[in-house]
Structures are given as C-alpha cells and as structure tokens.
Motif scaffolding. Structure first.
Motif, mmCIF file in Angstrom:
data_model
loop_
_atom_site.group_PDB
_atom_site.id
_atom_site.type_symbol
_atom_site.label_atom_id
_atom_site.label_comp_id
_atom_site.label_asym_id
_atom_site.label_seq_id
_atom_site.Cartn_x
_atom_site.Cartn_y
_atom_site.Cartn_z
ATOM 1 N N ARG A 5 2.898 -50.866 7.894
ATOM 2 C CA ARG A 5 2.709 -50.958 9.516
ATOM 3 C C ARG A 5 2.156 -49.434 9.975
ATOM 4 O O ARG A 5 2.465 -48.760 9.489
ATOM 5 C CB ARG A 5 3.970 -51.177 10.117
ATOM 6 C CG ARG A 5 4.387 -52.892 9.621
ATOM 7 C CD ARG A 5 5.626 -53.154 10.390
ATOM 8 N NE ARG A 5 6.794 -52.110 10.065
ATOM 9 C CZ ARG A 5 7.758 -51.694 11.106
ATOM 10 N NH1 ARG A 5 7.754 -52.023 11.882
ATOM 11 N NH2 ARG A 5 8.649 -51.098 10.492
ATOM 12 N N ASP B 197 10.530 -46.850 13.275
ATOM 13 C CA ASP B 197 11.695 -47.174 12.292
ATOM 14 C C ASP B 197 12.692 -45.692 12.375
ATOM 15 O O ASP B 197 12.317 -44.703 12.106
ATOM 16 C CB ASP B 197 11.066 -47.157 10.943
ATOM 17 C CG ASP B 197 10.299 -48.446 10.899
ATOM 18 O OD1 ASP B 197 10.451 -49.254 11.945
ATOM 19 O OD2 ASP B 197 9.709 -48.708 9.940
ATOM 20 N N ARG C 188 2.576 -43.815 10.973
ATOM 21 C CA ARG C 188 3.606 -44.954 10.543
ATOM 22 C C ARG C 188 4.912 -44.722 11.269
ATOM 23 O O ARG C 188 5.376 -43.809 11.607
ATOM 24 C CB ARG C 188 3.809 -44.859 9.010
ATOM 25 C CG ARG C 188 2.611 -44.893 8.242
ATOM 26 C CD ARG C 188 2.861 -45.489 6.895
ATOM 27 N NE ARG C 188 1.675 -45.472 5.816
ATOM 28 C CZ ARG C 188 0.840 -46.405 5.810
ATOM 29 N NH1 ARG C 188 0.532 -47.458 6.696
ATOM 30 N NH2 ARG C 188 -0.142 -46.410 5.071
ATOM 31 N N PRO C 189 5.401 -46.074 11.445
ATOM 32 C CA PRO C 189 6.578 -46.062 12.149
ATOM 33 C C PRO C 189 7.844 -45.325 11.788
ATOM 34 O O PRO C 189 8.358 -44.639 12.608
ATOM 35 C CB PRO C 189 7.117 -47.667 12.011
ATOM 36 C CG PRO C 189 5.871 -48.330 11.809
ATOM 37 C CD PRO C 189 4.875 -47.350 11.001
ATOM 38 N N HIS C 190 7.955 -44.919 10.553
ATOM 39 C CA HIS C 190 9.135 -44.034 9.997
ATOM 40 C C HIS C 190 8.340 -42.476 10.165
ATOM 41 O O HIS C 190 9.485 -41.684 9.984
ATOM 42 C CB HIS C 190 9.217 -44.295 8.615
ATOM 43 C CG HIS C 190 8.410 -43.732 7.652
ATOM 44 N ND1 HIS C 190 7.233 -44.838 7.105
ATOM 45 C CD2 HIS C 190 8.067 -42.604 7.077
ATOM 46 C CE1 HIS C 190 6.427 -43.992 6.534
ATOM 47 N NE2 HIS C 190 7.083 -42.911 6.437
ATOM 48 N N ASN D 65 0.846 -47.284 13.677
ATOM 49 C CA ASN D 65 0.732 -47.069 15.080
ATOM 50 C C ASN D 65 -0.707 -46.520 15.453
ATOM 51 O O ASN D 65 -0.848 -45.468 14.648
ATOM 52 C CB ASN D 65 1.813 -46.227 15.886
ATOM 53 C CG ASN D 65 2.987 -46.862 15.993
ATOM 54 O OD1 ASN D 65 3.349 -48.116 16.546
ATOM 55 N ND2 ASN D 65 4.074 -46.364 15.280
ATOM 56 N N GLY E 166 11.132 -51.157 19.314
ATOM 57 C CA GLY E 166 9.943 -51.464 19.855
ATOM 58 C C GLY E 166 9.801 -50.613 21.191
ATOM 59 O O GLY E 166 10.541 -50.777 21.988
ATOM 60 N N ASN F 170 15.978 -53.691 16.907
ATOM 61 C CA ASN F 170 16.287 -54.737 15.970
ATOM 62 C C ASN F 170 17.133 -53.728 14.805
ATOM 63 O O ASN F 170 16.285 -53.327 13.851
ATOM 64 C CB ASN F 170 15.306 -55.518 15.411
ATOM 65 C CG ASN F 170 15.838 -56.309 14.285
ATOM 66 O OD1 ASN F 170 17.033 -56.416 13.967
ATOM 67 N ND2 ASN F 170 14.671 -56.976 13.467
ATOM 68 N N ILE G 122 16.715 -49.889 8.079
ATOM 69 C CA ILE G 122 16.439 -49.152 9.131
ATOM 70 C C ILE G 122 16.435 -49.704 10.336
ATOM 71 O O ILE G 122 16.471 -51.040 10.371
ATOM 72 C CB ILE G 122 15.010 -48.486 8.845
ATOM 73 C CG1 ILE G 122 14.064 -49.600 8.280
ATOM 74 C CG2 ILE G 122 15.048 -47.280 7.965
ATOM 75 C CD1 ILE G 122 12.979 -50.270 9.321
ATOM 76 N N LYS H 25 14.673 -51.046 13.486
ATOM 77 C CA LYS H 25 13.251 -51.003 14.047
ATOM 78 C C LYS H 25 13.394 -51.139 15.719
ATOM 79 O O LYS H 25 13.808 -51.977 16.199
ATOM 80 C CB LYS H 25 12.751 -52.222 13.584
ATOM 81 C CG LYS H 25 12.359 -52.477 12.055
ATOM 82 C CD LYS H 25 11.891 -53.666 11.607
ATOM 83 C CE LYS H 25 11.592 -53.487 10.095
ATOM 84 N NZ LYS H 25 10.900 -54.692 9.583
ATOM 85 N N GLN I 16 5.831 -48.787 17.530
ATOM 86 C CA GLN I 16 6.729 -49.202 16.580
ATOM 87 C C GLN I 16 7.365 -47.767 15.950
ATOM 88 O O GLN I 16 6.784 -46.866 15.464
ATOM 89 C CB GLN I 16 6.421 -49.869 15.461
ATOM 90 C CG GLN I 16 5.465 -51.105 16.018
ATOM 91 C CD GLN I 16 4.946 -52.102 14.708
ATOM 92 O OE1 GLN I 16 5.607 -52.507 13.881
ATOM 93 N NE2 GLN I 16 3.686 -52.233 14.900
#
Lengths: 360, 278
Positions: free
Chosen positions: A242, A325, A280-282, A244, A313, A304, A309, A311, A323
């Motif tokens: 995933r 993480d 990346r989200p993380h 961004n 939004g 979530n 991890i 998540k 996104q």
C-alpha cells in the motif's frame, strides 16, 4: 539448470502480450514473476514451457543451460508445469496421476512397473500425501490437489519447475501454508523454479528474486528487499504494497507539498515542475501537536486497531485520503479520536517524476 | 420415516406420484399389455414363432447391423463432435444444424432419399454398382440407413462432454511427455467414455427399433434383408397379433439386456471419479 529468454515478444491478434522481454534465471533459483493481470507474466511462463510459441524473430532465444530449446515442444523440454486449477486427471487415482509422466515414457526409457510405483509413492511422501494414493482428485481439498499436481510435475525429474498462479484458487490460510512449504521444498530439492503470481506478498515472501512485470515488459528485477525498498518506478512502488501518493510542486529548486517545503531529492532534475511523492503507510508518523518539523495537518477519519498494527485513515486538508500504519504501542499512547486534527510527517519518501503519460 | 424426510424442494410426494403414474401409463402398461397378449400362445406356439428361420435371420440382420451402425457412429460421431467443439471454421453453425437432420426428418423421407441415392440407377448407386458394391436392396443398405439415423445421438451426447474437457489437462499431459496418441488414449478418451457409451447405446437402441428408413432401401428380401420390425408389421397385416407380439417380446427382452449391459459398462468406466462424487 539455468534458464534464459532473449528478445521474446508475443502478440495475440492485435494484443501485445509481451514486448521484447529479456530475463536470465540462475541454476537453482526460485524466481517469481509478479504483475497485475494482463501484464504478460503467464504468457512468459507458457513460452518458457513451450505451451505457447513466441513471435518469430531471429533474435528470440529460449535457453535451457545455454542450449536453445525454442524449436522443442513442451514434451521434449522436460519442464514440470503446475496449473492454477490443478489440471489433474479426474479419472485417475492420485497415484496414477503422479505416475503418469513415467508411464508414458517410450519403452526404452520407461522404468519397470514396480519402480514407477515406488517413485510415485516417494513423491507422494514428499508432498505429504502418501496416505491418499488410492483417492481420486474430487475427494481431495484444493490444497491437496495442488500438492498432487506438484508431485506429478516433479515425477518427470524436470529441469525447471514452472508454476502458474499455483495458489491462486486457494483460501488465504492454505495459501500461506503451501507457500512456506514450497519454499522449504525448494531448499530441499533445489530445482530451478519460476512461479507466477499477482499476489505481491506471496512474491516477496517466497522468492530469491522478483521479476515485476507491467504492460508486456519487465519493470524491475531484484531481490524482494530491493524491489520493495528501492523500487525503480512508480508502478513497482505502487504495486508492491500500500502507498500514499502526494502531488508536489517544484519551484526554485525546492519541492513543495502544499505549503510544506521538502528537500529536493537527489537525481531529480529541475526540468519538471511536478513530482509524485510516495510514502508507505508505516513510514508516516502522527503527532498531536505541530512540532515545527514539516508536517501535514489532517483529520482522523477511520481507526482500525484489529491486527498487528493499527490502521489509521486520515483526510488531508485537500480532501485526499492518507493511510497510516502505527505500531500498537504508539497507537495506545496517542489515544486518537475520530475527527480530531493531527500532524503527519513522513520519515521516508520516494520521489518520482510523473511518467510522461501523466504529464500535462 | 425415511420417506418422510423433509426436503428443501417442495412437492416431492406429488412429483414422485406423478412420475410413477406417467411412466406407468406411457411405458409400463403398454409393455405389460404386450406380455399379456403373448399369453394367448402356448409355449410351443411361441417358440415356433420366434425361432422360425426367417425370423431368426431377421434378428441376426437387425442386431448385427444395428451394432455395426452404432460402432460406426461412435467413431465418426466422435470426429464430428470434436470438430464442432474444438475447431474454428466457417459454417460451423450450419454443420451443427445439419447434424440434427436425421432426427427431424420423417423416417420415411430419409428412406426414400437414401433409396434414391443408392438404388442401382441412383446418384451414388450407379457408380458403386459397377465396382461390385451393392448398396440398396442388400444388408449394406440396411447398415447405411441405420448409420444415418443414429448419428445425431452420438454427436449430441458427446458435445457437452467434450466442451467440459479442460484444455489444461491435455497441456498437462503434453508437459509430462505424453505424445498425442497417449494424451488421447489416457486423458481424453477415459474422460468422455461415459458420454460416448451413452451415445452408442442411444444410437444402437434407435437402430433396433427403426422401421421407416430401412424398409425402402433394404428391399425386404426374406432371409436376406428383412428386419425384425418389418416382420412384426407383416404379421400384424396378416391379423396374427399374437405372433407379432411374440417377436416383439423377444426384441424387448434382448434390447433390455443389451442396454442393461451397456449401462453396467458405463458405470464401470466412470468408477472412481463419478462414484466418489455421489
């Protein structure tokens, strides 16, 4: 046995499935061909196997251990091919399926009946199905069927093993199990293996090297770490996990993301005035209060925490979704609430000049 | 209690009752009537009727030619079905429709058409006659007619089975080193065998009962080209109803035994993968 394809193209009518593909696979390697559907990965695999013929071109070569096999049919190449939907012979028992490749050999090369039986049983033991020899394919689960298909392919002592989305039709849990098992099996028998998949997680987890394909060509070849952390193109970055995407302006030798100044990445020429920034989200961090570091304000839209991890939004000021993480510990100390405004800062980013087709 | 088991499908009792009633009215009662009628004969009379040399000759012709026609249809019907399923050729739809023609034509029309073609002065007959091949008014003519009417049965039962075959299992066989013949013999043929046997049985059964298309082309020469159904009609025309039913009973029993044997064979060839699913 090493495997190499040179200048391979393939067209079906008006549709170009492969465009001048070159690839070298070393002896004993486990390679995954990864790409979205329509990227040409299955066609490339079928051409390696001899199930499909490449377009005629004097430069086209398919080399098994340096020997050109382009004129050989699928039977002569001695490849083990595993199909997505198993393609087991329904009217034969598991044992008969595995023994088939030995049974159809010319009389002079055919082992004796007892030896065929013995070798088939040995392979069934290898795929942990020795108790199922007398069953028929319909009596097996999907995962068991695919292991039978693998044993059947291995029975002919293939020079290379080619697997076409072998776990694509199985559910997630079974897929994970079989993937790990395949990796261990490969470490045991060391046969050169090419596996086609559209599942990036599978590709990264199982392979020695990953070949990322897109639009009939090879986009990047490298170790799982290389392609994941050092993607050579926007496509690879986007396809492997995933992401961004932020759209930045370039002005006065400086990249700007909204009003946030970013350091001009090395290698970016001043010629373009726009850049795509991938994070990346993380690789994003969330702060409650602006710390003075460059950061983007955003509001929390979804939370979530069900997983390894949390998540999160977020919605940026421009309305774009972000996104993030977060490690669970970090998530628990932050105690985020829906709707509150936070500041997002990237720890790491990759900048790409927009591909020509996107350029204005 | 077992019969009272609840099923998700409604109306089980009603449909079962209806099916049994319908089967009885259409199939079982007429057959019973047939058997009952023969009881007006004594055993000796019955035996004399059914073992008359002329009748025995007709059995041989009918069963022999029906069997051969069914075998021919199984082979060539397979080829036609294969072409219709696998090959991309112009006019395929037309050929597909033509296959049904023997089905749709009134049998008398087929009989007249075939006779016109194969008679010694017919389009084909005039070329075959000088070569010493006698088609019309010979057992060969019977065979031609029976092959003609049986073809659709094999083609129509094989088509779905061939469509269901995965091209992948043939590719798998090829990748395992099987040549084309081995792929056909060990992979394709066993997979379509049950359908092929069904087509064979239908074609055979149809040929056994055929009347209209054969009586013109065969010439109906006693001891040579008389089929059993013709003898039954002949007897009926002579108001020998009991004699006609006696022959009919023999046909009935023989057909039943043969179809039963084919069914058993079908079950045997599909053991394993079909049995396992049920």
């Amino acid at each position: 046995m090493s495997l190499e394809v040179q200048h391979v193209s393939k067209t079906f009518g008006n549709y170009q499935a492969l465009r001048d593909v070159n690839l070298k696979i070393e002896d004993g390697e486990l390679i995954t061909l990864l790409g979205p559907s329509g990227s040409g990965k299955t066609t490339l695999l079928r051409i390696m196997a001899g199930l499909e013929e490449p377009d005629r071109n004097p430069d086209t070569k398919i080399l098994f251990h340096g020997e050109d096999v382009a004129t050989q049919g699928v039977g002569e190449r001695q490849v083990g091919f595993v199909f997505q939907h198993y393609a087991l012979f329904r009217h034969m028992s598991v044992l008969e399926n595995v023994a088939f490749g030995l049974k159809v050999r010319p009389r002079a090369e055919r082992p004796s009946k007892s030896e065929i039986h013995e070798r088939a049983m040995k392979l069934l033991k290898l795929v942990q199905l020795d108790g199922f020899a007398g069953r028929y394919p319909v009596q097996l689960s999907g995962g068991q069927r695919q292991r039978v298909a693998l044993a059947r392919a291995l029975a002919i002592e293939p020079k290379v093993l080619l697997l076409d989305e072998p776990f694509g039709a199985l559910d997630a849990k079974v897929r994970q199990g079989l993937r790990d098992w395949l990796r261990r099996l490969h470490d045991e028998i060391h046969v050169t293996t090419v596996l086609v998949t559209h599942d990036q997680e599978e590709a990264l987890e199982v392979a020695d090297r990953v070949v990322v394909m897109n639009k009939a060509t090879v986009e990047q070849v490298g170790s799982p770490e290389e392609v994941f952390h050092h993607p050579s193109s926007e496509f690879v970055m986007d396809f492997l996990g995933r992401t961004n995407v932020f759209h930045a302006r370039i002005a006065n030798g400086q990249a700007w993301l909204n009003d946030m100044p970013l350091e001009m990445p090395a290698g970016m020429s001043g010629k373009t005035n726009a850049a795509h920034i991938y994070v990346r989200p993380h690789e994003l961090d969330i702060e409650r209060i602006a710390s003075g570091q460059p950061a983007l304000p955003a509001s929390v839209a979804r939370i979530n925490p069900a997983g390894a991890i949390a998540k999160i939004g977020l919605v940026g000021t421009d309305g774009a979704e972000i996104q993030v993480d977060l490690p669970l510990e970090r998530f628990e100390t932050l105690r985020l609430k829906l709707g509150e405004t936070v500041y997002v800062s990237p720890r790491k980013m990759r900048v790409f000049a927009p591909e020509p087709e996107y350029a204005i | 209690m077992a019969l009272k088991q609840r099923s998700v499908l409604p109306g089980f009792g009603l449909t079962l009752g209806y099916s049994l009633l319908y089967l009885s009215l259409i199939v079982l009662i007429p057959l019973a009537g047939l058997l009952a009628k023969t009881t007006s004969l004594t055993w000796v009379q019955f035996w004399n009727t059914v073992s008359d040399p002329r009748v025995v000759a007709s059995y041989k012709l009918t069963f022999g030619m029906s069997l051969m026609a069914a075998i021919i249809n199984a082979v060539f019907g397979f080829l036609v079905a294969w072409m219709l399923v696998r090959d991309q050729l112009p006019g395929k739809k037309l050929i597909d429709a033509i296959v049904d023609l023997p089905f749709a034509l009134p049998t008398a029309v087929s009989g007249i058409a075939l006779t016109t073609l194969y008679a010694p002065n017919g389009w084909l007959g005039r070329w075959l006659e000088p070569m010493g091949i006698k088609t019309a008014f010979s057992p060969l003519g019977v065979l031609i007619a029976l092959t003609f009417i049986g073809l659709p049965f094999v083609v129509r039962t094989l088509q779905p089975a061939l469509e269901e075959l995965e091209a992948e299992s043939e590719e798998a066989a090829a990748s395992l080193g099987a040549n084309r013949w081995q792929t056909f013999r060990y992979v394709i043929l066993p997979a379509i065998m049950p359908a092929l046997l069904t087509g064979f049985a239908l074609s055979f059964a149809r040929a056994l009962g055929e009347y209209g298309s054969v009586v013109f082309i065969s010439g109906n020469m006693p001891m040579k080209t008389e089929i059993t159904t013709l003898l039954i009609v002949t007897k009926l025309e002579q108001y020998d109803t009991a004699g006609a039913t006696a022959i009919a009973v023999v046909m009935l029993v023989a057909s039943f035994v043969i179809l039963f044997a084919i069914n058993a064979l079908q079950w045997w060839t599909s053991r394993g993968y079909l049995k396992a699913t049920s």
